[in-house]
Write a protein that holds these residues in place. Structure first.
Motif, PDB file in Angstrom:
ATOM      1  N   TYR A 135       4.827   9.555 -20.792  1.00 55.22           N
ATOM      2  CA  TYR A 135       4.707   8.580 -19.707  1.00 55.22           C
ATOM      3  C   TYR A 135       5.737   7.466 -19.868  1.00 55.22           C
ATOM      4  O   TYR A 135       5.962   6.951 -20.969  1.00 55.22           O
ATOM      5  CB  TYR A 135       3.307   7.968 -19.679  1.00 55.22           C
ATOM      6  N   VAL A 136       6.378   7.092 -18.749  1.00 57.83           N
ATOM      7  CA  VAL A 136       7.325   5.983 -18.720  1.00 57.83           C
ATOM      8  C   VAL A 136       6.874   5.016 -17.624  1.00 57.83           C
ATOM      9  O   VAL A 136       6.702   5.414 -16.465  1.00 57.83           O
ATOM     10  CB  VAL A 136       8.760   6.470 -18.436  1.00 57.83           C
ATOM     11  N   SER A 137       6.686   3.768 -17.986  1.00 56.63           N
ATOM     12  CA  SER A 137       6.235   2.776 -17.011  1.00 56.63           C
ATOM     13  C   SER A 137       7.402   2.256 -16.186  1.00 56.63           C
ATOM     14  O   SER A 137       8.573   2.493 -16.507  1.00 56.63           O
ATOM     15  CB  SER A 137       5.545   1.605 -17.720  1.00 56.63           C
ATOM     16  N   SER A 138       7.101   1.543 -15.106  1.00 52.59           N
ATOM     17  CA  SER A 138       8.123   0.913 -14.275  1.00 52.59           C
ATOM     18  C   SER A 138       7.549  -0.352 -13.660  1.00 52.59           C
ATOM     19  O   SER A 138       6.351  -0.639 -13.791  1.00 52.59           O
ATOM     20  CB  SER A 138       8.578   1.874 -13.175  1.00 52.59           C
ATOM     21  N   THR A 139       8.400  -1.108 -12.983  1.00 49.63           N
ATOM     22  CA  THR A 139       7.954  -2.325 -12.305  1.00 49.63           C
ATOM     23  C   THR A 139       7.626  -2.062 -10.837  1.00 49.63           C
ATOM     24  O   THR A 139       7.243  -2.975 -10.105  1.00 49.63           O
ATOM     25  CB  THR A 139       9.035  -3.417 -12.391  1.00 49.63           C
ATOM     26  N   LYS A 140       7.765  -0.817 -10.402  1.00 51.92           N
ATOM     27  CA  LYS A 140       7.483  -0.465  -9.006  1.00 51.92           C
ATOM     28  C   LYS A 140       5.988  -0.531  -8.717  1.00 51.92           C
ATOM     29  O   LYS A 140       5.166  -0.264  -9.588  1.00 51.92           O
ATOM     30  CB  LYS A 140       7.987   0.944  -8.686  1.00 51.92           C
ATOM     31  N   THR A 141       5.662  -0.890  -7.502  1.00 55.78           N
ATOM     32  CA  THR A 141       4.274  -0.881  -7.051  1.00 55.78           C
ATOM     33  C   THR A 141       4.162  -0.062  -5.773  1.00 55.78           C
ATOM     34  O   THR A 141       5.160   0.276  -5.142  1.00 55.78           O
ATOM     35  CB  THR A 141       3.767  -2.310  -6.778  1.00 55.78           C
ATOM     36  N   TRP A 142       2.943   0.277  -5.408  1.00 57.88           N
ATOM     37  CA  TRP A 142       2.700   1.022  -4.174  1.00 57.88           C
ATOM     38  C   TRP A 142       1.406   0.532  -3.544  1.00 57.88           C
ATOM     39  O   TRP A 142       0.518   0.002  -4.231  1.00 57.88           O
ATOM     40  CB  TRP A 142       2.609   2.530  -4.442  1.00 57.88           C
ATOM     41  N   SER A 143       1.298   0.708  -2.241  1.00 59.49           N
ATOM     42  CA  SER A 143       0.100   0.298  -1.521  1.00 59.49           C
ATOM     43  C   SER A 143      -0.004   1.097  -0.235  1.00 59.49           C
ATOM     44  O   SER A 143       0.969   1.208   0.509  1.00 59.49           O
ATOM     45  CB  SER A 143       0.156  -1.199  -1.200  1.00 59.49           C
ATOM     46  N   ILE A 144      -1.165   1.684  -0.002  1.00 53.67           N
ATOM     47  CA  ILE A 144      -1.421   2.460   1.207  1.00 53.67           C
ATOM     48  C   ILE A 144      -2.570   1.810   1.962  1.00 53.67           C
ATOM     49  O   ILE A 144      -3.621   1.528   1.382  1.00 53.67           O
ATOM     50  CB  ILE A 144      -1.790   3.917   0.872  1.00 53.67           C
ATOM     51  N   SER A 145      -2.370   1.549   3.248  1.00 54.71           N
ATOM     52  CA  SER A 145      -3.416   0.967   4.085  1.00 54.71           C
ATOM     53  C   SER A 145      -3.666   1.859   5.284  1.00 54.71           C
ATOM     54  O   SER A 145      -2.734   2.453   5.832  1.00 54.71           O
ATOM     55  CB  SER A 145      -3.008  -0.431   4.563  1.00 54.71           C
ATOM     56  N   TYR A 146      -4.910   1.934   5.701  1.00 56.47           N
ATOM     57  CA  TYR A 146      -5.309   2.779   6.825  1.00 56.47           C
ATOM     58  C   TYR A 146      -5.919   1.923   7.932  1.00 56.47           C
ATOM     59  O   TYR A 146      -6.412   0.813   7.689  1.00 56.47           O
ATOM     60  CB  TYR A 146      -6.300   3.844   6.363  1.00 56.47           C
ATOM     61  N   GLY A 147      -5.904   2.458   9.135  1.00 55.61           N
ATOM     62  CA  GLY A 147      -6.341   1.719  10.307  1.00 55.61           C
ATOM     63  C   GLY A 147      -7.800   1.321  10.284  1.00 55.61           C
ATOM     64  O   GLY A 147      -8.193   0.371  10.955  1.00 55.61           O
ATOM     65  N   ASP A 148      -8.632   2.033   9.533  1.00 54.85           N
ATOM     66  CA  ASP A 148     -10.055   1.712   9.503  1.00 54.85           C
ATOM     67  C   ASP A 148     -10.401   0.759   8.366  1.00 54.85           C
ATOM     68  O   ASP A 148     -11.572   0.514   8.086  1.00 54.85           O
ATOM     69  CB  ASP A 148     -10.890   2.983   9.386  1.00 54.85           C
ATOM     70  N   GLY A 149      -9.375   0.219   7.700  1.00 57.74           N
ATOM     71  CA  GLY A 149      -9.622  -0.738   6.629  1.00 57.74           C
ATOM     72  C   GLY A 149      -9.556  -0.151   5.235  1.00 57.74           C
ATOM     73  O   GLY A 149      -9.574  -0.888   4.253  1.00 57.74           O
ATOM     74  N   SER A 150      -9.476   1.171   5.137  1.00 60.02           N
ATOM     75  CA  SER A 150      -9.387   1.802   3.821  1.00 60.02           C
ATOM     76  C   SER A 150      -8.008   1.560   3.219  1.00 60.02           C
ATOM     77  O   SER A 150      -7.018   1.424   3.928  1.00 60.02           O
ATOM     78  CB  SER A 150      -9.637   3.306   3.925  1.00 60.02           C
ATOM     79  N   SER A 151      -7.945   1.536   1.888  1.00 59.32           N
ATOM     80  CA  SER A 151      -6.665   1.280   1.240  1.00 59.32           C
ATOM     81  C   SER A 151      -6.718   1.724  -0.215  1.00 59.32           C
ATOM     82  O   SER A 151      -7.782   1.980  -0.779  1.00 59.32           O
ATOM     83  CB  SER A 151      -6.323  -0.214   1.307  1.00 59.32           C
ATOM     84  N   ALA A 152      -5.552   1.825  -0.813  1.00 59.94           N
ATOM     85  CA  ALA A 152      -5.415   2.080  -2.246  1.00 59.94           C
ATOM     86  C   ALA A 152      -4.086   1.479  -2.669  1.00 59.94           C
ATOM     87  O   ALA A 152      -3.137   1.410  -1.889  1.00 59.94           O
ATOM     88  CB  ALA A 152      -5.463   3.578  -2.548  1.00 59.94           C
ATOM     89  N   SER A 153      -4.002   1.038  -3.908  1.00 57.59           N
ATOM     90  CA  SER A 153      -2.772   0.417  -4.382  1.00 57.59           C
ATOM     91  C   SER A 153      -2.715   0.476  -5.897  1.00 57.59           C
ATOM     92  O   SER A 153      -3.718   0.733  -6.568  1.00 57.59           O
ATOM     93  CB  SER A 153      -2.693  -1.043  -3.913  1.00 57.59           C
TER      94      SER A 153
END
Length: 395
Positions: A135-153
């Motif tokens: 495993y190699v870490s990074s400073t990148k981030t991600w975020s997913i949002s959906y129209g019904d309010g659901s999300s993950a990040s």
């Protein structure tokens, strides 16, 4: 994602069996492919409304207010929740940690629950990056949002990802630190996207298919998709680097793809719906080939025409109630690049009970979604390089 309570719960038990894939005998040992069979889940619960909400969420930004099998790996796929949602076990890290991921041609991110997550589901397997030597870490981030309010990040890392025996090195993986309630329930640990990299939320990260190609793990930039039916063998497969001619019934039709929005978008020049005595012309239909969407979803206008043609009643939540007796129905037929492809009358019903729910729906989108209701009757070869797809009836 959140589930609507506007329609009664629809429950059905699917009787599936798991069988081994039977790939064709190799005639070209230089061709490298990966075969991933799909099997059914007997505890699956149907909910048509949640399937519509899932599609609305995924595409919310558009809403207006014969191959051979060298070096193959086999991963069973099971459908669970959100209707026919297929997931398979993918191994990540060194030593490998097994995660159950939804394979989805309608998105491009590879993300899953992790030990960094503050609210992931108690039954989810959580990837522990501290236990992987690669495993190699990074400073990148991600975020997913959906129209019904659901999300993950969360955060982005890089590690070895093993797809049925093919090891992708340095694959970008998205580790969830937070996820919405809808992702916490059920057996899914995350998602493996098979759309184009232009829609990945972590910029600069390649998709697994990108890396399969660039690392020479497959020699052809294609993957073939066959989804089994409950009424037949209920077993399907993904073949990376080729396709399985054993599941093709007839001639493959090559269809151009518009990937300008990152999706596998195609156009049907014409479509018809109706009965054995009366049919309705639906006109041209532009839509996305999406294994991660259960139903055949139309624009509101076309959905109204389809419903009228089959005498279906609007439930005002995106779904329709339809007659359970389909003996008088004609197939829902699409003309795609000169060839005709159909959703058979029996498959126009999503749920059978005292009343029946149609497998077609609407979600206030300006385009259609060719979901599993369409795909389960067809074999599709996705060619990322051109891009195009080849479609044939499946067997």
């Amino acid at each position: 994602m959140k589930l609507s309570a506007s329609i009664f719960a629809l429950l059905a038990v699917a009787t599936f069996s798991s069988v081994d894939a039977a790939p064709a005998v190799s005639t070209d040992p230089a061709v490298k492919t990966l075969t991933i069979p799909l099997t059914g889940n007997p505890s699956y619960q149907r909910n048509a409304t949640s399937a519509v909400l899932k599609a609305r969420g995924k595409y919310n930004r558009f809403i207006n207010s014969a191959s051979t099998f060298a070096n193959t790996g086999t991963v069973p796929m099971i459908d669970y929740l959100y209707d026919v949602e297929y997931y398979g076990t993918v191994k990540v890290g060194t030593p490998a940690q097994s995660l159950k991921l939804d394979f989805d041609t309608g998105s491009a991110d590879l993300w899953f629950a992790s030990t960094l997550c503050t609210n992931c589901g108690s039954t989810q397997t959580k990837f522990d990056s501290t236990k992987s030597s690669t495993y190699v870490s990074s400073t990148k981030t991600w975020s997913i949002s959906y129209g019904d309010g659901s999300s993950a990040s969360g955060v982005v890392g890089f590690d070895t990802v093993n797809l049925g025996g093919l090891s992708i090195t340095g694959q970008g993986i998205e580790l969830a630190k937070k996820e919405a309630t809808a992702f916490q329930t059920g057996p899914i640990d995350g998602l493996l996207g098979l759309a184009f990299d232009s829609i990945i939320t972590a910029t600069g990260v390649k998709t697994p298919v990108d890396n399969l190609i660039s690392q020479g793990l497959i020699t052809s930039p294609v993957f073939g998709v066959y989804l089994g039916k409950q009424t037949t063998d209920a077993v399907g497969e993904y073949v990376f680097g080729g396709y399985n001619s054993n599941h093709i019934n007839g001639t493959l039709t090559t269809v151009p793809v518009d990937n300008s929005d990152g999706f596998w978008s195609i156009t049907a020049s014409a479509a018809t719906a109706g009965t054995t005595t009366t049919t309705t012309s639906l006109g041209a239909i532009e839509g996305i080939l999406d294994t991660g969407t259960t139903l055949m979803i139309f624009t509101n206008t076309i959905a109204t025409k389809v419903a009228k043609a089959y005498g279906a009643t609007d439930n005002y939540d995106g779904t329709y109630t339809i007659k359970c007796d389909t003996s008088s129905f004609a197939p829902l037929t699409f003309t795609i690049n000169g060839a005709k492809f159909t959703i058979p009358p029996a498959d126009l019903i999503y749920y059978r009970g005292s009343t029946c729910i149609a497998s077609f729906a609407y979600a206030n989108l300006p385009f259609a979604i060719f979901g599993d209701a369409f795909l389960k009757s067809h074999y599709v070869i996705f060619n990322q390089a051109v891009p195009n797809v080849q479609i044939a009836l499946s067997k």
